[in-house]
Design an enzyme around this catalytic site. Sequence first.
Site, PDB file in Angstrom:
ATOM      1  CD  GLU A 172      -3.055  -1.029   2.200  1.00 35.64           C
ATOM      2  OE1 GLU A 172      -2.914  -0.214   3.133  1.00 35.64           O
ATOM      3  OE2 GLU A 172      -4.018  -1.809   2.138  1.00 35.64           O
ATOM      4  CD  GLU A 300      -4.002  -5.674   3.111  1.00 35.06           C
ATOM      5  OE1 GLU A 300      -4.886  -4.967   3.663  1.00 35.06           O
ATOM      6  OE2 GLU A 300      -2.786  -5.442   3.194  1.00 35.06           O
TER       7      GLU A 300
END
Length: 511
Positions: A172, A300
């Site tokens: 991320e 995710e």
Amino acid sequence: MKASITAHKDFTVANIDPRLYGSFIEHLGRAIYTGIYEPDHPSADEQGFRQDVIELIKEIDVPVTRYPGGNFVSSYNWEDGIGPKENRPTRLDLAWHTSENNAVGIHEFANWAEKVGTEMMLAVNLGSRGLDEARSFLEYVNHPGGSYWSDLRKHNGREDPWNVKLWCLGNEMDGPWQIGQKTADEYGRLAFETAKAMRAFDKNIELVVCGSSSPMMDSYPDWESTVLDYTYDTVDYISLHMYFENNSLHMYFENNDSNATHYLAKAEQLEHYIETVAAVIKTTKAKKRSDHDVFISFDEWNVWYHSREQDKAILEGADGWPQAPALLEDIYDFADTLQVACILNTFIRHSDVVKIGCMAQLVNVIAPIMTVEGGPAWRQTIFYPYMYASRYGRGTALNLAVNCERYDTDFATQVPYLDVSCVQSDDDGSLAFFIVNRHASEEIEFDIALEGFEHHTVIEDKVISGYDLSQTNSPQAETVIPQEGTRISLVDQRLNATIEPLSYRMIRLSL
């Protein structure tokens, strides 16, 4: 309400990569400590792993598990988790404002993965560290011997390399919450150089570059375009993340069925997200005139909102730096069961581009499996659609023609009330249908025409239906569980059945 479905033997999407049904274990909350690892637990084996948890994970049959993060990895020194445990340092984890004693590191995780039967998917720190850390970690894990890092691994008790194939280039990196956040150009350049160095060690490893943390990011989808412009020919996957919320159902409507129908339409946003990034991949490939393919690693995803208010004190530092506190421990309800089933259906229908998926996470932290410290392990409501998809969703995904009534929301139009996917097993040729009725009040009678198939027996029919939307499971009672289906017939290659309002159904047919 009626619906018709056509499943044709020759109309397929893709062969599904089994890693579509993977999961994720991060050094976060109780995912590891008192989750998979609790040496003092009555079920713990000689290495400290909870065998009751291992047995539940084996029920799901998790093919790949991502580790060690997540946000945690962006300030993690992997060397802290090797060598004698008494010599390992305690570090402050800046991602989750907790302390990490490093009792579990790469050796312990690898031992656990072997016990569970899952492939390791390792992430390197491209936040506070970079290329040098990545190449050293890769050498430690995968080199046979005769070098500094591989010989140190041997000294620490592991003679043979683990030969980990799948590596994530950070986590991320677009997120302002991330330690070492970077612009798309900064990250793209770093990811390219790191990938180049890792491939200089082994050209056959698989590399995952960071895509957007969410389709709500201001940088999406320009982030994907820029990062892939740097890395396209050196990576195999671009990662996507997405979490699903339904605050309004519980905070404002208190079990309002029609709002649940609205909630279950959110898988349409996932579909648009996948299709948009798939288009960016295709455009980049054409622009570079490349013969290389890049796929999506959706590493995710899950429902996440129940626990956010209760976690604020720890995340804001009010409790200091606790070791393995309860964090992100969403207790899922029946509405979430249906949502997870819709998400999995979406991945199956896009298995031509989505090859890897990791439900975040596996134990205690927004997880299908929960534990009580010193006590039992138990299945959350979302355990079952995940289990059925993993067990029976391996093979070839079919491109179904579905004709049913549809509805609109403020974020999606023409949402089908009947959400369905189908997979033909590569092992025995059986067909598995995964079905959700999104309608709040009407059952749906559906008819499936099996064109080109010779299936004549219903071998399994499971239904999760009839529960209050807020019904949860607990250590004391697993209330939301599958039941045997009824009102089903299979005659002359036509399957007819009925699914109740706001219900999940899994039907398997044999040759």
